[in-house]
Write an enzyme that holds these catalytic residues in place. Sequence first.
Site, short mmCIF file in Angstrom:
data_model
loop_
_atom_site.label_atom_id
_atom_site.label_comp_id
_atom_site.label_asym_id
_atom_site.label_seq_id
_atom_site.Cartn_x
_atom_site.Cartn_y
_atom_site.Cartn_z
N ASP A 140 0.85 -1.18 0.00
CA ASP A 140 0.00 0.00 0.00
C ASP A 140 0.89 1.24 0.00
OD1 ASP A 140 -3.28 0.20 0.89
OD2 ASP A 140 -2.11 2.06 0.84
N ILE A 141 0.39 2.33 -0.54
CA ILE A 141 1.18 3.56 -0.60
C ILE A 141 1.38 4.17 0.78
CG2 ILE A 141 -0.87 4.94 -1.11
CD1 ILE A 141 0.91 6.79 -2.79
N ASP A 143 4.22 2.69 -4.04
CA ASP A 143 3.24 3.40 -4.87
C ASP A 143 3.11 2.64 -6.19
OD1 ASP A 143 1.83 5.19 -6.49
OD2 ASP A 143 2.91 6.96 -5.74
N ASN A 186 -5.61 -4.33 -6.72
CA ASN A 186 -6.76 -3.72 -6.05
C ASN A 186 -6.59 -2.23 -5.78
OD1 ASN A 186 -9.21 -3.80 -4.09
ND2 ASN A 186 -7.50 -3.05 -2.83
N SER A 234 -14.94 -1.89 -11.46
CA SER A 234 -16.09 -1.28 -10.81
C SER A 234 -17.29 -1.46 -11.73
CB SER A 234 -15.82 0.21 -10.59
OG SER A 234 -17.00 0.93 -10.27
N TYR A 248 -12.07 8.40 -13.55
CA TYR A 248 -12.39 7.15 -12.83
C TYR A 248 -13.09 6.17 -13.75
CZ TYR A 248 -14.04 4.09 -9.08
OH TYR A 248 -14.29 3.00 -8.28
N VAL A 307 -19.18 -0.10 -2.18
CA VAL A 307 -18.74 -0.95 -1.08
C VAL A 307 -18.44 -0.06 0.12
CG1 VAL A 307 -17.08 -2.70 -0.34
CG2 VAL A 307 -17.75 -2.57 -2.75
N THR A 361 -16.35 1.08 2.25
CA THR A 361 -14.93 1.25 2.53
C THR A 361 -14.66 2.74 2.71
OG1 THR A 361 -14.23 1.60 0.23
CG2 THR A 361 -14.44 -0.70 0.99
#
Length: 270
Positions: free
Chosen positions: A37-38, A75, A102, A151, A168, A201, A203
């Site tokens: 993860d970044i 990253d 992901n 998505s 996006y 979702v 999150t």
Amino acid sequence: MAGLQGKVAFITGAARGQGRAEAVRLASDGADIIAVDICEQIASVPYPLASAEDLAATVKLVKDTGARIVAQQADVRDQDALNKALQAGLDELGRLDIVVANAGIAPMQAGADGWRDVIDVNLTGVHHTVEVSTPHLVAQGDGGSIVLTSSVAGLIGVGSDDPGAIGYVAAKHGIVGLMRLYANLLAKHSIRVNSVHPAGVDTPMINNDATRAWLGSIAEKSPQDMGNALPVQVLQPEDIANAVAWLASDDARYITGVALPVDAGSVNKR
């Protein structure tokens, strides 16, 4: 479902949300985890991104299942850094079988910087993840499973005219193209490539003031039905993790080149 004992999964965006749920689910099924993860903020993103503490929490949850985990901050926009993070995991865990691309961001109401950042993370970052992973899968000669997180916005044209939102949707549609091409390119190596397409979702990427404000702006600008067919407003990260676990398992050994909605009927409703 077939177990994942002896396998190793590489997961980006693993510090929280869907990535964390996927790490815990695959670990519960027997896989060891390479988590990336970044753990830093991207300026155009209007909500807090994951922290090093979030990644540490994922590490604990995975270890609680009895699985091993190697966690690295990297990253996905930086292919060299991502390759080094993967290699650190390979040095300790010894192999690679499953890849879950992901990592993603949603700077929906950002301007030109939002467009660039969301394309760089959500599309180029996915490309980098596959590129650093496939040489190891091919060299092992044991096949493998790659799952790309898209998505419902990668299957239908929903959103707004904000540059970040357009980026996006473009990035999530682009993932389908990557998936279909890589599925063909890697089939001769028995490496399967599929994409998952969640609806909303619960999150931190969705459940924050900035995203809620953007959703409200859509209703004002051009009303769109953003709901699901089934009577559920949002999915849980574990719902997506369950689908990923199936695609990664031998139960889906002949499933490749598939764009799988996990969306409570959202796409079909349209």
